[in-house]
Scaffold this motif. Structure first.
Motif, short mmCIF file in Angstrom:
data_model
loop_
_atom_site.label_atom_id
_atom_site.label_comp_id
_atom_site.label_asym_id
_atom_site.label_seq_id
_atom_site.Cartn_x
_atom_site.Cartn_y
_atom_site.Cartn_z
N ALA A 251 0.86 -1.19 0.00
CA ALA A 251 0.00 0.00 0.00
C ALA A 251 0.89 1.23 0.00
N GLU A 252 0.35 2.32 -0.50
CA GLU A 252 1.09 3.59 -0.47
C GLU A 252 1.42 3.97 0.96
N ASN A 253 0.47 3.74 1.87
CA ASN A 253 0.67 4.11 3.27
C ASN A 253 1.14 2.92 4.10
N HIS A 254 2.15 2.25 3.59
CA HIS A 254 2.79 1.17 4.36
C HIS A 254 4.25 1.13 3.99
N ASP A 255 5.11 1.01 4.99
CA ASP A 255 6.54 0.86 4.73
C ASP A 255 7.11 -0.21 5.65
N PRO A 256 8.30 -0.72 5.36
CA PRO A 256 8.85 -1.84 6.14
C PRO A 256 8.94 -1.58 7.63
N SER A 257 9.06 -0.30 8.03
CA SER A 257 9.16 -0.01 9.46
C SER A 257 7.87 -0.36 10.20
N GLU A 258 6.78 -0.54 9.45
CA GLU A 258 5.49 -0.87 10.06
C GLU A 258 5.24 -2.38 10.09
N GLY A 259 6.25 -3.15 9.72
CA GLY A 259 6.13 -4.59 9.81
C GLY A 259 5.75 -5.25 8.50
N ASP A 260 5.39 -6.52 8.60
CA ASP A 260 5.07 -7.33 7.44
C ASP A 260 3.71 -6.94 6.86
N TRP A 261 3.67 -6.70 5.55
CA TRP A 261 2.41 -6.28 4.92
C TRP A 261 1.34 -7.37 5.00
N ALA A 262 1.72 -8.60 4.74
CA ALA A 262 0.72 -9.68 4.75
C ALA A 262 0.06 -9.80 6.12
N LEU A 263 0.85 -9.61 7.18
CA LEU A 263 0.29 -9.67 8.53
C LEU A 263 -0.65 -8.50 8.78
N ARG A 264 -0.22 -7.31 8.37
CA ARG A 264 -1.09 -6.14 8.55
C ARG A 264 -2.41 -6.31 7.82
N LYS A 265 -2.34 -6.78 6.58
CA LYS A 265 -3.56 -6.99 5.81
C LYS A 265 -4.46 -8.02 6.49
N ALA A 266 -3.87 -9.11 6.98
CA ALA A 266 -4.65 -10.16 7.63
C ALA A 266 -5.32 -9.63 8.90
N MET A 267 -4.60 -8.79 9.66
CA MET A 267 -5.18 -8.24 10.89
C MET A 267 -6.32 -7.28 10.58
N SER A 268 -6.18 -6.49 9.51
CA SER A 268 -7.27 -5.58 9.14
C SER A 268 -8.51 -6.37 8.72
N GLU A 269 -8.30 -7.46 7.98
CA GLU A 269 -9.43 -8.29 7.56
C GLU A 269 -10.09 -8.95 8.76
N ARG A 270 -9.29 -9.40 9.70
CA ARG A 270 -9.85 -10.06 10.88
C ARG A 270 -10.73 -9.09 11.67
N ALA A 271 -10.22 -7.88 11.93
CA ALA A 271 -11.00 -6.91 12.68
C ALA A 271 -12.27 -6.52 11.92
N TYR A 272 -12.16 -6.37 10.61
CA TYR A 272 -13.33 -6.03 9.80
C TYR A 272 -14.41 -7.09 9.94
N ARG A 273 -14.01 -8.35 9.88
CA ARG A 273 -14.99 -9.43 9.95
C ARG A 273 -15.49 -9.67 11.37
N GLU A 274 -14.72 -9.26 12.36
CA GLU A 274 -15.22 -9.31 13.73
C GLU A 274 -16.30 -8.26 13.95
N TRP A 275 -16.05 -7.05 13.46
CA TRP A 275 -16.85 -5.90 13.85
C TRP A 275 -18.02 -5.61 12.94
N LEU A 276 -18.14 -6.29 11.84
CA LEU A 276 -19.23 -6.04 10.91
C LEU A 276 -20.00 -7.32 10.62
N PRO A 277 -21.29 -7.20 10.31
CA PRO A 277 -22.10 -8.38 9.97
C PRO A 277 -21.84 -8.81 8.53
N VAL A 278 -20.63 -9.33 8.30
CA VAL A 278 -20.21 -9.76 6.97
C VAL A 278 -19.79 -11.22 7.03
#
Length: 550
Positions: A251-278
């Protein structure tokens, strides 16, 4: 006929206090910690109720019950607000492992019917009562959808949600993405732009806890809670639910100092699916009787190739060679047929679904998706009136946009414009299916209406809704008067039939067998709380016409 509206949640003392004391807390560095504290203290329901993923015989229910251990909740869904005729019931578990969120499928329901639902804790505490609706089956005379996108908490009040709740006459809510924004406090909005009483968490969302904290903040908003309480929702993520300009490997707003991209993406998806009726499906379809099929698309995480950087092409050219560099880019990389947005699997699924829906003689095939599909280039006079002392980077950006348009290139490489071959595949499959395409879009913060064609053949229309709060071109091109800019954009783009680049709100869409009418509803303000409208604009497409009526 609509079901009666259940009572709204009373404002919590925490929310009231946060509005009174936000500025004081911000000066002390304490603002943004209040919402996570909702999980502390005695176990209780904290963020209302929600429903989504409606079908003719089922719907997905959601609530949050904050406690320090797993809690089994009972849920009930009834045909009446008094719950004297319970149609379905069961148990679900709210667990700290899921941030207290709990979901349950209610099945075996009647098509096209309003229901009321609630959750009950072991203590006897009852959640808010929610209202939901199954999709119709068979002959359907009318279906109304409230369409939202780009809701940035810090820029203002979610008045568009509040207006749709007051209207009370929709069958479904659709959110096209940017349900929240990931930035740390003071970035977007800046301290100058933001409302002091709507302070965001301090840090950018990178970890699972931070994504959950962002959901806790947004879902504490009373208008958003009410929207979820009153209507079932179909929602898609766009980029800001993870990071700006997300693509499959970064992503444009992601750099290596923020950690692994695949992990960040997976965590965002997990929170999204926890918090929404999807559901856990990346893409899905929804049958609206004999009237329409809605196709929910995924254009970010699965297959999207990295966005081109048009400014880099322009700025990287040798002196005097910018035009030649843009022409070479247009005829080469930009047209690369291998570039993907949906990917082969999703594209094949969509093509098959379009054929099935069209063969069933449904008048409308509706794409529920994120980014603009219509072709959009910048007008040649875009920079006229820009102050002479404007920043050098902004002057360069305007020069790049105008030069790109002069060479047959669009400006927004994050939209379908940046993936012309992928767009051609979708439009071609729609023509081959005999579909009447209606594309719903968010992302740009502005309102647009496009006639879509593929090599001169009419395919359908696109209704791209304005943002709930995020600023549009009135913020990025402030030297141009909105009406003049809109007129120049329409004149410069043959597919574009109308646009509004300065107002916030939502799209009210009504589908009938004869027509689809989109009513762009513009809020009077987002800087103060209130549901007054400043105006509306209606765009109509007749069934089978595949273009807007004049």
């Amino acid at each position: 006929m609509n079901a009666p509206l259940p009572e709204a949640a009373p404002e919590t003392p925490l929310l009231a206090a946060s509005r009174r004391n936000a500025l004081k807390l911000g000066l002390l560095g304490l603002a943004g910690i209040g919402t996570p504290l909702l999980a502390q203290g005695a176990p209780r329901f904290t963020h209302g109720v929600a429903s989504g993923e409606p079908g003719a015989n089922q719907v997905l229910l959601w609530t949050r019950y904050a406690g320090d251990s797993d809690t089994v909740l009972k849920w009930e869904l009834a045909e009446d607000a008094a719950f004297s005729h319970v149609a379905a019931s069961g148990d679900c578990t709210a667990s700290p492992a899921n941030d207290g969120c709990a979901k349950a499928w209610a099945k075996g329901l009647k098509p096209g019917q309003w229901y009321h639902y609630r959750f009950i804790a072991p203590s006897g505490e009852t959640s808010l009562t929610g209202r939901t609706r199954t999709l119709p089956q068979g002959k359907t005379a009318k279906f109304r959808i409230a369409v939202f996108s780009c809701s940035n908490y810090g820029f203002g009040w979610f008045n568009a949600y509040g207006h749709a709740c007051e209207a009370g006459d929709f069958d479904l809510a659709v959110h096209l993405g940017d349900y929240f924004y990931e930035y740390k406090r003071g970035v977007y909005p800046s301290e100058k732009q933001g409302l002091g009483e709507r302070l965001l968490p301090v840090d950018e969302t990178v970890t699972l806890d931070q994504y959950r904290e962002r959901f806790r903040t947004y879902r504490a908003d009373p208008d958003l809670q009410r929207l979820h309480q009153l209507y079932p929702m179909v929602s898609v993520w766009d980029d800001h639910e993870t990071a700006n300009d997300t693509w499959k490997n970064g992503a444009e707003n992601h750099d290596p100092s923020e950690g692994d991209w695949a992990l960040r993406k997976a965590m965002s998806e997990r929170a999204y699916r926890e918090w929404l009726p999807v559901s856990d499906d990346d893409y899905a379809s929804y049958e609206v009787g004999d009237l329409a099929t809605l196709f929910r698309l995924e254009t970010r995480h699965i297959a999207r190739d990295q966005q081109f950087d048009l400014d880099a092409v322009f700025n990287g050219a040798a002196p005097g060679q910018a035009e030649a560099a843009l022409s070479a880019f247009r005829d080469g990389q930009w047209r690369n047929p291998a570039r993907e947005l949906l990917g082969p699997a999703q594209q094949g699924w969509l093509a098959k679904g379009l054929k099935t829906s069209a063969r069933a003689r449904k008048p409308w095939q509706v794409l529920v998706q994120q980014v603009i599909m219509g072709r959009l280039a910048m007008p040649q006079n875009l920079a006229e009136g820009m102050a002479a002392n404007s920043p050098a980077w902004l002057k360069k950006r305007m020069q790049s946009a105008v030069a790109a348009a002069r060479n047959g290139l669009p400006m927004n490489m994050d939209a379908w414009d940046g993936y012309p071959a992928a767009r051609d595949r979708v439009l071609k499959s729609s023509l081959e299916a005999g579909a009447n395409l209606l594309v719903l879009t968010g992302d740009t913060h502005n309102a647009w209406a496009f006639d879509l064609d593929h090599r001169g053949q009419r395919v359908g229309v696109e209704m791209a809704g304005q943002s709930v709060t995020s600023p549009g071109a009135e913020d990025s091109v402030p030297w141009r008067k909105p009406d003049a800019l809109a007129a120049d954009l329409v004149a410069a783009n043959t597919q574009l039939k109308w646009c509004d680049t300065a107002r916030r709100g939502y799209l009210a869409l009504e589908l009938t067998p004869k027509a689809a009418v989109g009513e762009f509803r513009f809020m009077a303000t987002v800087r103060q709380k209130g549901t007054a409208l400043a105006g509306v604009k209606r765009m109509t497409v007749l069934a089978g016409a595949r273009k807007f009526s004049v």
